[in-house]
Motif scaffolding. Structure first.
Motif, PDB file in Angstrom:
ATOM      1  N   TYR A 214       1.013  -1.206  -0.016  1.00 31.87           N
ATOM      2  CA  TYR A 214       0.022  -0.086  -0.029  1.00 31.87           C
ATOM      3  C   TYR A 214       0.925   1.370  -0.065  1.00 31.87           C
ATOM      4  O   TYR A 214       1.677   1.483   0.714  1.00 31.87           O
ATOM      5  CB  TYR A 214      -0.989   0.183   1.388  1.00 31.87           C
ATOM      6  N   ASN A 215       0.882   2.055  -1.205  1.00 33.09           N
ATOM      7  CA  ASN A 215       1.735   3.152  -1.227  1.00 33.09           C
ATOM      8  C   ASN A 215       3.247   2.806  -0.831  1.00 33.09           C
ATOM      9  O   ASN A 215       3.857   3.520  -0.118  1.00 33.09           O
ATOM     10  CB  ASN A 215       1.080   4.299  -0.368  1.00 33.09           C
ATOM     11  N   ALA A 216       3.776   2.018  -1.483  1.00 32.11           N
ATOM     12  CA  ALA A 216       4.731   1.280  -0.952  1.00 32.11           C
ATOM     13  C   ALA A 216       6.086   1.759  -1.976  1.00 32.11           C
ATOM     14  O   ALA A 216       7.085   1.090  -2.036  1.00 32.11           O
ATOM     15  CB  ALA A 216       4.862  -0.134  -0.952  1.00 32.11           C
ATOM     16  N   GLU A 217       5.870   2.701  -2.649  1.00 28.57           N
ATOM     17  CA  GLU A 217       6.763   3.066  -3.910  1.00 28.57           C
ATOM     18  C   GLU A 217       8.274   3.335  -3.084  1.00 28.57           C
ATOM     19  O   GLU A 217       9.294   3.202  -3.817  1.00 28.57           O
ATOM     20  CB  GLU A 217       6.535   4.313  -4.711  1.00 28.57           C
ATOM     21  N   ASN A 218       8.412   4.007  -1.978  1.00 29.76           N
ATOM     22  CA  ASN A 218       9.708   4.140  -1.647  1.00 29.76           C
ATOM     23  C   ASN A 218      10.791   3.067  -1.400  1.00 29.76           C
ATOM     24  O   ASN A 218      11.783   3.292  -1.708  1.00 29.76           O
ATOM     25  CB  ASN A 218       9.553   4.951  -0.134  1.00 29.76           C
ATOM     26  N   PHE A 219      10.259   1.922  -0.925  1.00 31.05           N
ATOM     27  CA  PHE A 219      11.261   1.009  -0.784  1.00 31.05           C
ATOM     28  C   PHE A 219      10.648  -0.481  -1.293  1.00 31.05           C
ATOM     29  O   PHE A 219      11.474  -1.464  -1.317  1.00 31.05           O
ATOM     30  CB  PHE A 219      11.242   0.628   0.637  1.00 31.05           C
ATOM     31  N   LEU A 220       9.655  -0.449  -2.294  1.00 30.43           N
ATOM     32  CA  LEU A 220       9.223  -1.592  -3.039  1.00 30.43           C
ATOM     33  C   LEU A 220      10.313  -2.356  -3.787  1.00 30.43           C
ATOM     34  O   LEU A 220      10.460  -3.512  -3.788  1.00 30.43           O
ATOM     35  CB  LEU A 220       7.938  -1.381  -3.718  1.00 30.43           C
TER      36      LEU A 220
ATOM     37  N   ASP B  14      -1.925  -5.564  -4.323  1.00 27.88           N
ATOM     38  CA  ASP B  14      -1.832  -4.232  -4.311  1.00 27.88           C
ATOM     39  C   ASP B  14      -3.126  -3.730  -3.276  1.00 27.88           C
ATOM     40  O   ASP B  14      -4.370  -4.026  -3.886  1.00 27.88           O
ATOM     41  CB  ASP B  14      -1.728  -3.379  -5.545  1.00 27.88           C
ATOM     42  N   ASP B  15      -2.977  -3.156  -2.411  1.00 30.69           N
ATOM     43  CA  ASP B  15      -4.199  -2.842  -1.432  1.00 30.69           C
ATOM     44  C   ASP B  15      -4.789  -1.336  -1.803  1.00 30.69           C
ATOM     45  O   ASP B  15      -4.827  -0.608  -1.041  1.00 30.69           O
ATOM     46  CB  ASP B  15      -3.696  -2.893  -0.028  1.00 30.69           C
ATOM     47  N   GLY B  16      -5.021  -1.118  -3.082  1.00 31.15           N
ATOM     48  CA  GLY B  16      -5.755   0.378  -3.292  1.00 31.15           C
ATOM     49  C   GLY B  16      -4.750   1.508  -3.296  1.00 31.15           C
ATOM     50  O   GLY B  16      -4.919   2.584  -3.113  1.00 31.15           O
ATOM     51  N   SER B  17      -3.294   1.101  -3.734  1.00 28.40           N
ATOM     52  CA  SER B  17      -2.453   2.194  -3.885  1.00 28.40           C
ATOM     53  C   SER B  17      -2.722   3.381  -4.582  1.00 28.40           C
ATOM     54  O   SER B  17      -3.262   3.224  -5.443  1.00 28.40           O
ATOM     55  CB  SER B  17      -1.015   1.708  -3.987  1.00 28.40           C
ATOM     56  N   GLU B  18      -2.371   4.655  -4.138  1.00 30.56           N
ATOM     57  CA  GLU B  18      -2.548   5.755  -4.902  1.00 30.56           C
ATOM     58  C   GLU B  18      -1.259   6.379  -5.502  1.00 30.56           C
ATOM     59  O   GLU B  18      -1.177   7.577  -6.065  1.00 30.56           O
ATOM     60  CB  GLU B  18      -3.335   6.840  -3.940  1.00 30.56           C
ATOM     61  N   ASP B  19       0.110   5.711  -5.191  1.00 28.61           N
ATOM     62  CA  ASP B  19       1.334   6.143  -5.684  1.00 28.61           C
ATOM     63  C   ASP B  19       1.766   5.604  -6.929  1.00 28.61           C
ATOM     64  O   ASP B  19       0.918   5.027  -7.569  1.00 28.61           O
ATOM     65  CB  ASP B  19       2.339   6.459  -4.637  1.00 28.61           C
ATOM     66  N   GLU B  20       3.093   5.024  -7.021  1.00 33.01           N
ATOM     67  CA  GLU B  20       3.717   4.503  -8.157  1.00 33.01           C
ATOM     68  C   GLU B  20       3.713   3.060  -7.817  1.00 33.01           C
ATOM     69  O   GLU B  20       4.434   2.076  -8.796  1.00 33.01           O
ATOM     70  CB  GLU B  20       5.036   5.037  -8.498  1.00 33.01           C
ATOM     71  N   THR B  21       2.991   2.466  -6.808  1.00 28.22           N
ATOM     72  CA  THR B  21       3.203   0.841  -6.574  1.00 28.22           C
ATOM     73  C   THR B  21       2.833   0.171  -7.716  1.00 28.22           C
ATOM     74  O   THR B  21       3.552  -0.774  -7.839  1.00 28.22           O
ATOM     75  CB  THR B  21       2.380   0.765  -5.421  1.00 28.22           C
ATOM     76  N   ILE B  22       1.674   0.284  -8.176  1.00 29.15           N
ATOM     77  CA  ILE B  22       1.194  -0.592  -9.347  1.00 29.15           C
ATOM     78  C   ILE B  22       2.194  -0.594 -10.573  1.00 29.15           C
ATOM     79  O   ILE B  22       2.265  -1.632 -11.169  1.00 29.15           O
ATOM     80  CB  ILE B  22      -0.169  -0.028  -9.700  1.00 29.15           C
ATOM     81  N   GLN B  23       2.716   0.581 -10.938  1.00 27.54           N
ATOM     82  CA  GLN B  23       3.660   0.769 -12.066  1.00 27.54           C
ATOM     83  C   GLN B  23       4.876  -0.100 -11.716  1.00 27.54           C
ATOM     84  O   GLN B  23       5.452  -1.073 -12.498  1.00 27.54           O
ATOM     85  CB  GLN B  23       3.851   2.058 -12.273  1.00 27.54           C
ATOM     86  N   ILE B  24       5.465  -0.060 -10.330  1.00 28.94           N
ATOM     87  CA  ILE B  24       6.690  -0.795  -9.989  1.00 28.94           C
ATOM     88  C   ILE B  24       6.231  -2.335 -10.157  1.00 28.94           C
ATOM     89  O   ILE B  24       7.141  -3.031 -10.670  1.00 28.94           O
ATOM     90  CB  ILE B  24       6.996  -0.310  -8.651  1.00 28.94           C
TER      91      ILE B  24
END
Length: 323
Positions: A9-15, A36-46
């Motif tokens: 969830y919104n995990a882009e910093n350390f994913l 993916d728990d409904g992320s709103e950042d770049e998590t899905i793209q990563i």
């Protein structure tokens, strides 16, 4: 074979390093289920970038419902008999699954297996060593018989899938101690132990659920122990609400004593976060408060997690592995 569940969830910093550390495991017979728990950042793209590179990755998209719901979704579709838990901000050391599966092959009666962790800061620097859980089957049964709750460093855990499903999975209402609550129910079906060697770099930061809801987490931990003791004594298990009501009726001095004990633990945790960010003056302040309030808790942990020769040697060894 292992189904690794990584809730995000919104995990882009350390994913990125979290995913890479799983894909680079020396044990290769696994699937990686990214929920993916409904992320709103770049998590899905990563996630999708790595999915295109490695067909062991499966992706589940979910509306935001929390880590417990996300993990349960992953467990339901998992193909393999062992569930590997992995958090999206941690780093698994390369031999994690190989070492764990060696132990499981020798001890098929286990329902859960964890390991020691290194705490790391936001820059990935190793700070300390943190073992947790019984290291032998005999110790597991002794702890259970004495009324202690068995716990593991959760993101190192391998769980038997059929036992997780049998007990009903994670219960979101106990977040951020839902892992401990789950393990207490699983421990009724077999031993849960931990390896003494570090197999994961556990990232500590102020936004983690265990820091933001620290006092509730400790309350749940005490409830789970109370529930376990009731089972041992042949008494009805209290509900969480009954447990809270019972504690509210305690004499004020007893409640104050428990609060100060928990506050010392919180200050110790806060001190560790500040050390990780090299803020040594406020870290020393909080460490001093922790030692004053509860020296029996604080001083052994400083020695065991940071200062002992064995700890320093473990940190050196793991630092070489991750360079």
């Amino acid at each position: 074979m292992i189904s690794v569940i990584m809730a995000c969830y919104n995990a882009e910093n350390f994913l990125d390093p979290a995913i890479v550390s799983i894909l680079n495991q020396t044990f290769t017979e696994f699937e990686l289920i990214m929920v993916d728990d409904g992320s709103e950042d770049e998590t899905i793209q990563i996630i999708e970038r790595y999915q295109k590179q490695d067909d062991r990755i499966r992706v589940i998209h979910s509306d935001h419902g929390g880590a417990s719901q996300a993990r349960n979704l992953g467990i339901e579709v998992a193909k393999y008999p062992w569930i590997g838990i992995m958090d999206s901000d941690d780093i698994a050391l390369p031999q994690r699954f190989e070492r764990q599966m060696e132990v499981i092959a020798a001890m098929p009666q286990l329902v859960g297996l964890g390991a020691t962790v290194h705490h790391i800061n936001s820059r990935g620097e190793i700070l300390s060593v943190s073992p947790l859980g019984p290291t032998t089957e005999a110790q597991f049964y002794q702890m259970r018989q004495q009324g202690h709750v068995v716990n593991l460093n959760h993101p190192t855990a391998l769980f038997k899938k059929d036992i997780i499903l049998k007990v009903g999975g994670y219960r979101a209402e106990f977040f951020p101690a839902e892992d401990l609550e789950l393990m207490d129910r699983m421990a009724e079906y077999g031993p849960i132990i931990s390896l003494p060697e570090p197999l994961l770099l556990y990232r500590v930061h102020s936004q983690s659920g265990s820091m933001q809801r620290f006092f509730f987490q400790r309350q749940v931990m005490r409830y789970v122990r109370s529930r376990h003791v009731a089972r041992l004594e042949g008494k009805p298990e209290p509900t969480f609400e009954e447990f809270i009501q019972e504690r509210a009726a305690w004499p004020i001095l007893k409640r104050l004593s428990k609060y100060l004990e928990t506050l010392a633990m919180f200050y110790y945790r806060r001190s560790g976060l500040l050390v990780g960010e090299k803020q040594y003056i406020p870290a020393s302040f909080y460490l001093g408060l922790s030692a004053i309030l509860n020296p029996q808790y604080t001083l052994p942990r400083i020695w065991g997690q940071v200062l002992s020769p064995q700890t320093r040697e473990m940190v050196k060894t793991s630092s070489r592995l991750v360079k």
